[in-house]
Design a protein around this motif. Sequence first.
Motif, mmCIF file in Angstrom:
data_model
loop_
_atom_site.group_PDB
_atom_site.id
_atom_site.type_symbol
_atom_site.label_atom_id
_atom_site.label_comp_id
_atom_site.label_asym_id
_atom_site.label_seq_id
_atom_site.Cartn_x
_atom_site.Cartn_y
_atom_site.Cartn_z
ATOM 1 N N ARG A 1 1.055 -0.996 -0.027
ATOM 2 C CA ARG A 1 0.034 -0.177 0.067
ATOM 3 C C ARG A 1 0.784 1.294 0.000
ATOM 4 O O ARG A 1 0.205 2.469 0.000
ATOM 5 C CB ARG A 1 -0.813 0.128 1.399
ATOM 6 C CG ARG A 1 -1.926 -0.927 1.148
ATOM 7 C CD ARG A 1 -3.041 -0.276 0.341
ATOM 8 N NE ARG A 1 -4.223 -1.423 0.021
ATOM 9 C CZ ARG A 1 -5.312 -1.231 0.830
ATOM 10 N NH1 ARG A 1 -5.725 -0.450 1.679
ATOM 11 N NH2 ARG A 1 -6.267 -2.227 0.452
ATOM 12 N N TYR B 1 2.712 2.401 2.640
ATOM 13 C CA TYR B 1 2.938 2.865 3.834
ATOM 14 C C TYR B 1 4.593 2.940 4.175
ATOM 15 O O TYR B 1 5.352 2.201 3.620
ATOM 16 C CB TYR B 1 2.378 1.794 4.962
ATOM 17 C CG TYR B 1 1.033 1.788 5.081
ATOM 18 C CD1 TYR B 1 0.069 2.547 4.045
ATOM 19 C CD2 TYR B 1 0.229 0.863 5.957
ATOM 20 C CE1 TYR B 1 -1.231 2.502 4.108
ATOM 21 C CE2 TYR B 1 -1.196 0.642 5.914
ATOM 22 C CZ TYR B 1 -1.904 1.508 5.047
ATOM 23 O OH TYR B 1 -3.148 1.467 5.053
ATOM 24 N N ALA C 1 -7.043 -1.243 6.958
ATOM 25 C CA ALA C 1 -6.465 -1.054 5.470
ATOM 26 C C ALA C 1 -7.479 -0.756 4.858
ATOM 27 O O ALA C 1 -7.058 -0.496 3.494
ATOM 28 C CB ALA C 1 -5.493 -2.174 5.139
ATOM 29 N N ASN C 2 -8.674 -0.851 5.019
ATOM 30 C CA ASN C 2 -9.768 -0.330 4.509
ATOM 31 C C ASN C 2 -9.892 -1.328 3.011
ATOM 32 O O ASN C 2 -10.233 -0.665 1.852
ATOM 33 C CB ASN C 2 -9.552 1.218 3.874
ATOM 34 C CG ASN C 2 -10.999 1.868 3.575
ATOM 35 O OD1 ASN C 2 -12.088 1.305 3.571
ATOM 36 N ND2 ASN C 2 -10.928 2.997 3.310
ATOM 37 N N ARG C 3 -9.829 -2.463 3.078
ATOM 38 C CA ARG C 3 -10.151 -3.287 2.133
ATOM 39 C C ARG C 3 -11.139 -4.607 2.493
ATOM 40 O O ARG C 3 -11.315 -4.663 3.772
ATOM 41 C CB ARG C 3 -8.902 -3.979 1.494
ATOM 42 C CG ARG C 3 -8.164 -5.027 2.496
ATOM 43 C CD ARG C 3 -6.949 -5.801 1.660
ATOM 44 N NE ARG C 3 -6.610 -7.044 2.427
ATOM 45 C CZ ARG C 3 -5.911 -7.870 2.012
ATOM 46 N NH1 ARG C 3 -5.483 -7.671 0.802
ATOM 47 N NH2 ARG C 3 -5.500 -8.980 2.593
ATOM 48 N N ASP D 1 -11.565 6.933 11.766
ATOM 49 C CA ASP D 1 -11.444 6.779 10.231
ATOM 50 C C ASP D 1 -11.845 5.469 9.746
ATOM 51 O O ASP D 1 -12.319 5.591 8.639
ATOM 52 C CB ASP D 1 -9.964 6.952 9.908
ATOM 53 C CG ASP D 1 -9.170 8.271 10.242
ATOM 54 O OD1 ASP D 1 -10.127 9.165 10.403
ATOM 55 O OD2 ASP D 1 -8.073 8.655 10.283
ATOM 56 N N ARG E 1 -12.610 5.699 5.724
ATOM 57 C CA ARG E 1 -11.676 6.473 4.820
ATOM 58 C C ARG E 1 -10.242 5.788 5.229
ATOM 59 O O ARG E 1 -10.060 5.282 6.433
ATOM 60 C CB ARG E 1 -11.708 7.906 5.078
ATOM 61 C CG ARG E 1 -11.304 8.132 6.374
ATOM 62 C CD ARG E 1 -11.150 9.988 6.405
ATOM 63 N NE ARG E 1 -10.447 10.315 7.494
ATOM 64 C CZ ARG E 1 -9.872 11.740 7.556
ATOM 65 N NH1 ARG E 1 -10.087 12.423 6.630
ATOM 66 N NH2 ARG E 1 -9.225 11.896 8.586
ATOM 67 N N ASP E 2 -9.286 6.020 4.313
ATOM 68 C CA ASP E 2 -7.955 5.372 4.835
ATOM 69 C C ASP E 2 -7.548 6.135 6.083
ATOM 70 O O ASP E 2 -7.457 7.320 6.211
ATOM 71 C CB ASP E 2 -6.956 5.719 3.586
ATOM 72 C CG ASP E 2 -7.288 4.633 2.365
ATOM 73 O OD1 ASP E 2 -7.404 3.599 2.900
ATOM 74 O OD2 ASP E 2 -7.087 5.102 1.218
ATOM 75 N N ASN F 1 -0.902 7.255 6.873
ATOM 76 C CA ASN F 1 -0.471 8.248 5.777
ATOM 77 C C ASN F 1 0.881 8.225 5.701
ATOM 78 O O ASN F 1 1.530 8.646 6.555
ATOM 79 C CB ASN F 1 -1.211 9.745 6.085
ATOM 80 C CG ASN F 1 -0.946 10.528 4.886
ATOM 81 O OD1 ASN F 1 -0.017 10.371 3.778
ATOM 82 N ND2 ASN F 1 -1.835 11.503 4.886
#
Lengths: 208, 208, 208
Positions: A26, A28, A137-139, C134, C139-140, C145
């Motif tokens: 990703r 990171y 990780a939003n998947r 988040d 959201r990511d 980040n």
Amino acid sequence: MTWALIADLFGTFFFAISGCLLAVGRGYDLVGSLLLGALTGLGGGVIRDVIIGRLPVAFDQPVYLLPPVLAALLVFAIAPSVQRFRRTLLVFDAGGLGLFCTTGTVIALSAGLNPIAAIVLGVTSAVGGGLLRDVVANRDPQLFNPNDLYAVPAILGAALLVGLWVLGWHSSLTGFAVAAFVFLFRVVSLRFKWRIPHASPPRGSEEP
Amino acid sequence: MTWALIADLFGTFFFAISGCLLAVGRGYDLVGSLLLGALTGLGGGVIRDVIIGRLPVAFDQPVYLLPPVLAALLVFAIAPSVQRFRRTLLVFDAGGLGLFCTTGTVIALSAGLNPIAAIVLGVTSAVGGGLLRDVVANRDPQLFNPNDLYAVPAILGAALLVGLWVLGWHSSLTGFAVAAFVFLFRVVSLRFKWRIPHASPPRGSEEP
Amino acid sequence: MTWALIADLFGTFFFAISGCLLAVGRGYDLVGSLLLGALTGLGGGVIRDVIIGRLPVAFDQPVYLLPPVLAALLVFAIAPSVQRFRRTLLVFDAGGLGLFCTTGTVIALSAGLNPIAAIVLGVTSAVGGGLLRDVVANRDPQLFNPNDLYAVPAILGAALLVGLWVLGWHSSLTGFAVAAFVFLFRVVSLRFKWRIPHASPPRGSEEP
């Protein structure tokens, strides 16, 4: 309980590797990779320990922090040469699944939970870290991927272990055998795309 | 506490149905549906019990595992003939909301929490399972949908129950009445698209 | 422990503001904003308290509910005139990060955790609320980040505080100094886009 500590540490390491590989894929940075690896490696055990009401091992024994640190450094060092992130991630994840399923079930039984609850807690420990990894990780979680079997080997492994425990046949040897069974079942199911039935939504249904 | 057990089991069943319906709409397989149903049905109660520091009922009383199993089998059997996933999901979710709001608040008061904390824990139990369902299924939580009221009926129901408790008027009858009130409020708010004010972001704002 | 209560309440308020700003940017209504603010402001502390096995302060002392209520009302009132949601959110989030890092580490040490675990719990408290915010808002996470430093100031701050504690130099003054250090480090890292190395995935890799 030395074998259990070793199994737990290796399970933590394997899950941490899977988290660090996802992090690198990703984009990171090194600390983000360490954090996602730590969440993946330690998350299932923290959930397990919070449920049975004891101080999570990750906050009690500093040795549990070593596997995520090693995993983050290792993945950082070898990342440029890893050609197949997804496949490598899945194999390490399967290793964590087998070991955490075993140690989670044994810890639940040792804490005095009934056999059914021990299976549920073993499965929760086994799938919890990977679920946290995918959610933050939003998947879409691997746990729900309908194209292979993820929870099934963990459920069978936990049930098998409870059976061995009830019969008085539990030992470090059978523990590792169950972990290996879960790992192999998972890997074979990935290789041959084993699936179980899923109901299709009717034509014209609104996506809920 | 028999009425509370019955209410809790039905709440678990209703939430589990909502999770299984979402799972089927997403194309998950039977085990994925069982897991999402179990997380939705048992999640709010696990959060509630972990906060007040007792062994979560799902890990103490195996009977709590029946509702998710029944829900997964039922949804699997009838899925091809469910024409309106989204609406059916919302109605069952509203049933769980009403029952869990009631049982969560009563359990909080029985555990000795102050009235304000009891309202917060009742609401947390009521919205927790659905929030977990939406988060792991990677969709925007219903809880935050600005087009209808989700938390408002739970907050009012929990406050009402605390009032009845303080006045010494709490009984299984008033408990079920509060659950029915929350359920009906939620369903009516969906039907008539009741809304409360929301500040619009200023023109030209960066999406945070 | 009065200074700790004040620091905790301000940290809750700052994080709640960040949650409410995100909610308004997303078009949530007033109750949705209150809930996301409360989850952000209280979430890190609930995780912290659940891990060390005490009743979470949010469910023990009703005063902890004031900051999210005030934050929701304030953001609702001023929303139309906030020109830079994202930047304002980040500054308040940094304030919460500094204060929660400090109070979380001190609470961990007071609870008898070893120094390493105290650092981990301090960081967990500091990043937990923002991560929950988040994740539920789909959201990511800011935590991962790679374009600025989020966890690094919290890790350094927690380590610094443990050092001061071990040396017997901990006081409310040094506590606030550490919180200010974490806040400033975070804000400066945002301003100057400080970064740490991140391994790029190899060309041709599959996205895991």
